[in-house]
Structure formats: structure tokens, C-alpha cells
Scaffold this active site. Structure first.
Site, short mmCIF file in Angstrom:
data_model
loop_
_atom_site.label_atom_id
_atom_site.label_comp_id
_atom_site.label_asym_id
_atom_site.label_seq_id
_atom_site.Cartn_x
_atom_site.Cartn_y
_atom_site.Cartn_z
N SER A 97 40.92 49.58 20.04
CA SER A 97 39.53 49.77 20.46
C SER A 97 39.18 51.25 20.35
O SER A 97 39.97 52.11 20.74
CB SER A 97 39.37 49.31 21.90
OG SER A 97 38.27 49.95 22.49
N ASP B 108 27.45 33.39 30.29
CA ASP B 108 27.51 34.69 29.61
C ASP B 108 27.78 34.52 28.12
O ASP B 108 27.16 35.18 27.28
CB ASP B 108 28.59 35.57 30.25
CG ASP B 108 28.38 35.74 31.74
OD1 ASP B 108 27.26 35.50 32.22
OD2 ASP B 108 29.34 36.13 32.44
C1 GLA Z 1 29.93 35.76 36.03
C2 GLA Z 1 30.45 34.54 35.27
C3 GLA Z 1 29.31 33.59 34.89
C4 GLA Z 1 28.42 33.27 36.09
C5 GLA Z 1 28.04 34.56 36.83
C6 GLA Z 1 27.29 34.27 38.11
O1 GLA Z 1 29.15 36.55 35.19
O2 GLA Z 1 31.11 34.94 34.08
O3 GLA Z 1 29.83 32.41 34.32
O4 GLA Z 1 29.02 32.35 36.93
O5 GLA Z 1 29.17 35.35 37.15
O6 GLA Z 1 26.08 33.64 37.83
#
Ligand code: GLA
Length: 377
Positions: free
Chosen positions: A64, A165
Site C-alpha cells: 500500500s 457499505d
Molecule cells: C458499519 C457496518 C455496516 C452497518 C453500519 C451501521 O459501517 O459495516 O454494515 O451496519 O456499521 O449502520
């Protein structure tokens, strides 16, 4: 130096594929993705880039730019889920989940702030997943890639995250927030045009770094799942607030609070989307204020730095403000009048200084596009 030139310098030839994936902010729908809920995140402009080439053996070399390009070497035969270690396991996890059968050289250039609740890990995972999909012609759909990246994080890294995400990092569209149904991954793109309403989305990175692998996240997710099991539903998504209230005695007080957050948050997402579709940012702001209260008091994932950021923004006229992401640190967002943004950031910075907290960082971002192959060799 470009990532391509750096890759050449490290590994002796230009990369075959370069792909990039963004981090995210979540407007509303927090801690409900693993309950099959609806969420409304958008991709930020900051992204992580992965440059990659096939090798003719089973060796994996990764480096990286943010880690002084030190080369970490492994082999396909050494994949070992849940192995303790550092950032490499996020990366090896994706290679493992994609079931590659040939070695690769991989260089990462990450520009999503780490530990800031902006999903640097999903950006990393998705940049690699998209690059591998292209490099080996795997033909996975973006929904499949999201599930693969989530599996890498769940099974290889050991963080029981939901699917939000990775999905937004892959599926986002410029100018819109992504309304994602976490049960079937169907989506609707909801225009989020704050700028033409004289508003700005202020992102406040508290610089309190969280480690979500450490248990608080999993414990709460576990409580939500227990409540669903006790109530005989697949997920909290299938429970109404009145059902939850009427069967309160069957669960512990803590489980009730966790579930109340989940069920009420799903109602707020629905109302929030309706408000945004009318460009009613006042109502939307009020809903995200309620989300903060629920995360702070019922779900208990806030921290003093996040609360101070949110309360300061709210007291200075923000339309709405809340902590985002997993919690216990990371970032908050505030929807503010663009010409108030500076005053609000300065007041938050002053409040942090008064309490001897670390200096916060401020950003803004418009909704940006999802992961892409940006260059093929
Ligand atoms: C983290 C997790 C997600 C989600 C958020 C809370 O970012 O990776 O999957 O659960 O927390 O919304």
C-alpha cells in the site's frame, strides 16, 4: 507518482487492471442493514484505488502506498480466515472470497480516511473485488460482488458487518443517495441535491478511532437477532412497533432498546425518503436528529465527541445532525446552510479544544459514483 508507475517500480511491469471504489456517508438507516432494513447512504468522492496483475504462480504480493509500499508476501495456500493481523486480512479476505486460483501482485492507494466511519474497509474490499472480477473475467454482478466483499469481512476479517457499505461503494450514482433494500439488494436512486437549496452536508471526523471488530457492534447485532428469533420473525424488518411494545416482557430491557432503535429507524428511513422526494430538508433534518437520539440512548453507540459535534451543530441552526456508521467514534454529519458551515465547524473545533479532545477534521461531499474499472492495461 501515479499508482501505475509505482506498481511498475515495485513489481517490475505495469498493472493489468486498475479499479477504484469510494467510501460512504449514510444519510439515514443506521444499524438496520443486518436486520434486512432499508438504508440511504451515498458514496463520497474519496476513493481507494487497486492496481493488480496476474502471476504465473500461487504467490500473492500486496503493498500500500500509505504503508510505505512495504511488500507483504503470502501464497494462495496460506489463506486462513480470522487470522489475526493487520490491514492485509481485508485484502486477502477478498482474494479468498473470490476463490482465485492464480497468484497476483496488488498495490493499493487509499484516500478514504481510516477509522473515520466513512467505510475505508468497504472501499478497499470493493476496489479489489471489481479489479479481480475484471482481471479474471469472473462475470459477477455488482450484487454478487457486494455479497463477496461482505463475506470477506464477515468470515475472513471477523467483523460481522451488514451489506450497506459494500453495496453503496459498488452501486452508487453521482448526485443521488442509494435507497437499498438490504433483504434483496434492490435499489432506488434518490436525488440528493443539497447545493441547489443553499445547503451543504458537513462531515465531522471526530478523530476518535473505532475498532468495530472489538465486540460492541457484534453484541448489538446479536441482540437484534435474538429479538427476531424470540418474536418468531426472520428479521426486525418484519416487526412493527406495536408488536414489539406488546411483547416487551418476553425480552430483556436492553434487547427491547436495541430493537426499538431498529424498528423506529426503519420507519424514519421511509419518512426520510418521502421528505427528500419533496425536497423537504427541514423534515429530513428533524428525522436525522431523531436518529441520533435513538443511536445515543437506545442503541448506545455514540460517544462524547460525536454528541458534542451533533449538539453544537443543532444549537447553531443545522437542519439536522447525527453520528453515522458503526459508532463509538468516527464521523457525524450535519445538514447546514452553506453559508453557516464555517461558523458551525469553528464552533465544533472550539468545543473540542475546550474539552481537550483531539482536533476534529471537516469535509463536505456531494454524492459520487460507485466503483469502476478505471484502466485496463
Ligand atoms: C458499519 C457496518 C455496516 C452497518 C453500519 C451501521 O459501517 O459495516 O454494515 O451496519 O456499521 O449502520
Amino acid at each position: 507518482m501515479t499508482i501505475s508507475a509505482k506498481f511498475h517500480e515495485l513489481f517490475g511491469a505495469a498493472p493489468e487492471v486498475i479499479a477504484a471504489a469510494p467510501g460512504r456517508v449514510n444519510l439515514i438507516g443506521e444499524h438496520v442493514d443486518f436486520s434486512d432494513g432499508f438504508v440511504l447512504p451515498f458514496a463520497i468522492a474519496d476513493r481507494t484505488t487497486a492496481a493488480i496483475s496476474k502471476r504465473s504462480d500461487r504467490i500473492i504480493r500486496v503493498a500500500s502506498i500509505q504503508r510505505r509500499c512495504e511488500i507483504f508476501t503470502s501464497t494462495l495456500d496460506e489463506f486462513a480466515p480470522m487470522k489475526k493481523g493487520k490491514w492485509e486480512r481485508y485484502l486477502l479476505g477478498v482474494l479468498w472470497a473470490m476463490e482465485i486460483t492464480q497468484g497476483v501482485d496488488l498495490l493499493i492507494d487509499g484516500h478514504v480516511p481510516v477509522g473515520a466511519g466513512l467505510s475505508s474497509s468497504a472501499a478497499l474490499e470493493c476496489s479489489i473485488a471489481v479489479a479481480i472480477n475484471d482481471l479474471f473475467d469472473c462475470g459477477h454482478s455488482i450484487e454478487q460482488l457486494a455479497r463477496i466483499a461482505q463475506r470477506a469481512e464477515n468470515a475472513y476479517v471477523g467483523m460481522p458487518c451488514g451489506i450497506m457499505d459494500q453495496s453503496v461503494s459498488l452501486m452508487a450514482r453521482e448526485g443521488s443517495a442509494l435507497l437499498l433494500d438490504c433483504r434483496d439488494l434492490s435499489t432506488r436512486h434518490i436525488p440528493f441535491d443539497v447545493a441547489s437549496h443553499g445547503l451543504e452536508l458537513l462531515i465531522i471526523d471526530t478523530q476518535v478511532h473505532h475498532a468495530l471488530v472489538d465486540g460492541g457492534y457484534a453484541e448489538r447485532r446479536g441482540d437484534c437477532e435474538k429479538v427476531s428469533a424470540i418474536m418468531g420473525v426472520k428479521a426486525l424488518r418484519d416487526l412493527t412497533m406495536s408488536e414489539l411494545q406488546s411483547r416487551k416482557s418476553e425480552i430483556t430491557p436492553t434487547q427491547f432498546l436495541r430493537a426499538r432503535h431498529g424498528v423506529s429507524e426503519m420507519e424514519r428511513v421511509r419518512a426520510g425518503v418521502d421528505a427528500l422526494e419533496r425536497n423537504d430538508f427541514d423534515t429530513f433534518g428533524e428525522l436525522i436528529n431523531q436518529t441520533h437520539t435513538s443511536l445515543r440512548d437506545d442503541y448506545t453507540v455514540s460517544c462524547p465527541e460525536l454528541d458534542l459535534s451533533v449538539e453544537t451543530a443543532q444549537s447553531l441552526g443545522a437542519l439536522g445532525a447525527r453520528m453515522i456508521g458503526g459508532g463509538f467514534g468516527g464521523s457525524a454529519i450535519a445538514i447546514v446552510k452553506a453559508d453557516h458551515s464555517k461558523t458551525i465547524s469553528e464552533a465544533i473545533a472550539q468545543g473540542f479544544a475546550n474539552k481537550n479532545y483531539k482536533k476534529p477534521r471537516f469535509f463536505t461531499s456531494l454524492p459520487s459514483t460507485g466503483a469502476r474499472v478505471i484502466r485496463q492495461g
